[in-house]
Scaffold this active site. Sequence first.
Site, mmCIF file in Angstrom:
data_model
loop_
_atom_site.group_PDB
_atom_site.id
_atom_site.type_symbol
_atom_site.label_atom_id
_atom_site.label_comp_id
_atom_site.label_asym_id
_atom_site.label_seq_id
_atom_site.Cartn_x
_atom_site.Cartn_y
_atom_site.Cartn_z
ATOM 1 N N HIS A 296 -4.310 -1.890 -0.321
ATOM 2 C CA HIS A 296 -5.133 -0.807 0.235
ATOM 3 C C HIS A 296 -6.554 -0.871 -0.330
ATOM 4 C CE1 HIS A 296 -1.140 1.580 0.593
ATOM 5 N NE2 HIS A 296 -1.534 1.329 1.834
ATOM 6 N N LYS B 182 9.607 12.322 4.854
ATOM 7 C CA LYS B 182 9.791 10.956 4.336
ATOM 8 C C LYS B 182 10.223 10.940 2.870
ATOM 9 C CE LYS B 182 7.304 7.237 6.582
ATOM 10 N NZ LYS B 182 6.155 6.328 6.398
ATOM 11 N N ARG C 166 -1.408 -7.444 7.441
ATOM 12 C CA ARG C 166 -1.024 -8.420 6.417
ATOM 13 C C ARG C 166 -0.508 -9.700 7.046
ATOM 14 N NH1 ARG C 166 2.492 -3.802 3.714
ATOM 15 N NH2 ARG C 166 2.918 -3.701 5.924
ATOM 16 N N SER D 240 3.787 -0.460 0.021
ATOM 17 C CA SER D 240 4.160 0.633 -0.888
ATOM 18 C C SER D 240 5.674 0.670 -1.056
ATOM 19 C CB SER D 240 3.674 1.971 -0.323
ATOM 20 O OG SER D 240 2.281 1.951 -0.144
#
Length: 162
Positions: free
Chosen positions: A17, A41, A94, A132
């Site tokens: 990030h 979440k 990515r 993450s």
Amino acid sequence: MRRAVFPGSFDPLTNGHLDILQRSAPLFDEIVIAILNNPEKHPMFSVEERCEMIEECLASISTDHCNMQVDSFSGLTVDFARAKGATAIIRGIRAVSDYEYELRMALMNRRLDPAIETVFLMADEEYSYVSSTLMKQVFELGGRVEGLIPELVESRMREKKS
Ligand code: PNS
């Protein structure tokens, strides 16, 4: 004034990030890092904790003349972006595996608000596998994550675990 939002869960912030933010800095005058408030979440860190960590970590990157702020939002990213007067949404890509999901999201966001453009940036290849979720998983199982997340984030993760 070129203003963009960089939305995400940031649970937690990774060096990937930060790399995207550093690459975005020369392109915009202002960037609002927008943390999605999504309690369903079951995040590791509260929105307030994530916000504070990001603010502290921003000091470690070169942001040129770009003003970076951290905020949180619920609801649609485009609504938040419009309310902030932003004309772009920054997303990091990515690997090819990210592309399909990101394309769907970008096209949906464009349909929701054609005035807001999604800008994709490629993170450095050394972060191409960093997410993450993976960082939390490896950390929880006792694996090494140094160099992949900011030191501050790692120490906050250690505090959570103890
Ligand atoms: O870091 P993430 O989890 O990949 O970020 C995903 C995020 C927050 C950008 C995405 O889930 C999002 O924009 N959520 C807000 C709801 C929304 O606008 N949905 C429509 C996008 S197609």
